[in-house]
Design an enzyme around this catalytic site. Structure first.
Site, short mmCIF file in Angstrom:
data_model
loop_
_atom_site.label_atom_id
_atom_site.label_comp_id
_atom_site.label_asym_id
_atom_site.label_seq_id
_atom_site.Cartn_x
_atom_site.Cartn_y
_atom_site.Cartn_z
N ASP A 2 0.81 -1.20 -0.02
CA ASP A 2 -0.10 0.18 0.03
C ASP A 2 0.78 1.31 0.06
OD1 ASP A 2 -2.31 1.40 -0.18
OD2 ASP A 2 -2.93 0.90 2.10
N ASN A 50 -10.49 -3.07 -5.84
CA ASN A 50 -9.77 -2.16 -6.86
C ASN A 50 -10.46 -2.24 -8.20
OD1 ASN A 50 -6.59 -3.03 -5.49
ND2 ASN A 50 -7.87 -1.68 -4.86
#
Ligand code: IPE
Ligand code: MG
Length: 220
Positions: A2, A50
């Site tokens: 991330d 996502n």
């Protein structure tokens, strides 16, 4: 993995440039993990959720993924790495899935390390499909409901238990990653953004892990 977007935004760069630098970290960390003798490295590269990002970012990530697979092909094969993938791979564009399938097949006999990419992956989805397959076995008469134990469920999942889960960028949550397989995993959170996470950062995470006392519910 991330923090690619924040890494780029802090530099006035596009989010996609952050993802490009993130791909460099993937290469660095894969090499470092292999050199350190890690047998299985699973990278949460793209989640089911996502897909909801802007279409330009999703497309950019898919092209980056294909380029990564093509560029790393030689190194993966010559270094004894077996490439695996988990997630709803059928959702990936053909150009990515074909490249992925080719490298998975070509590397399938390698035994030094498994590099597993979680792509279009979500742990709740993984568990839901596992339950569907178990229900199908019951319906066919191959399995009795009272035979369903945690081993049956685990065997229908896409991957095995994790020892250490690292999350970068300061977030402290699992975000639908390996919910079942993390039951006894150690967690390591770092503020480093993924593009800044290198070999030294991995070694620090492993040093912290080595000091943990894992009891699995037993006494020391
Ligand atoms: C992680 O970086 C990479 C992927 C999800 C592909 P992010 O894109 O989530 O970066 P931030 O969270 O916006 O910084
Ligand atoms: Mg993020």
């Amino acid at each position: 993995m991330d923090g690619n977007g924040r890494w780029a935004e802090r530099r006035g760069l596009s989010r996609l440039e952050g993802h490009r630098r993130g791909a460099d970290s993937v290469r660095t960390i894969t090499r470092a993990a292999r050199a350190l003798g890690i047998k299985r490295l699973t990278l949460y590269a793209f989640s089911e959720q996502n897909w909801g990002r802007p279409v330009l970012e999703v497309n950019g990530l898919m092209h980056l993924l294909k380029d990564y697979l093509l560029n790393e092909r030689e190194e993966i094969l010559t270094n004894g790495i077996r490439l695996e993938a988990i997630g709803r791979l059928e959702r990936l564009p053909d150009m990515v899935r074909e490249t992925l399938d080719e490298l998975r097949a070509a590397s399938s006999h390698n035994t030094d390390m498994v590099l597993c990419l979680a792509l279009s992956y979500g742990a709740r989805e993984e568990m839901t499909y596992a339950v569907q397959r178990i229900a199908e076995r019951v319906r066919r008469g191959d399995l009795n409901p009272d035979q369903i134990d945690e081993h049956v469920l685990a065997s229908e999942l896409d991957t095995v238990d994790a020892d250490l889960i690292i999350r970068t960028s300061g977030e402290q949550r699992l975000s639908n990653f390996l919910l079942w397989q993390s039951a006894y995993a150690e967690f390591y959170f770092t503020d480093a953004l993924w593009p800044d996470f290198g070999k030294a950062e991995l070694q620090e995470a492993l040093a912290v892990y080595a000091r943990r006392n894992r009891r699995f519910g037993l006494v020391a």
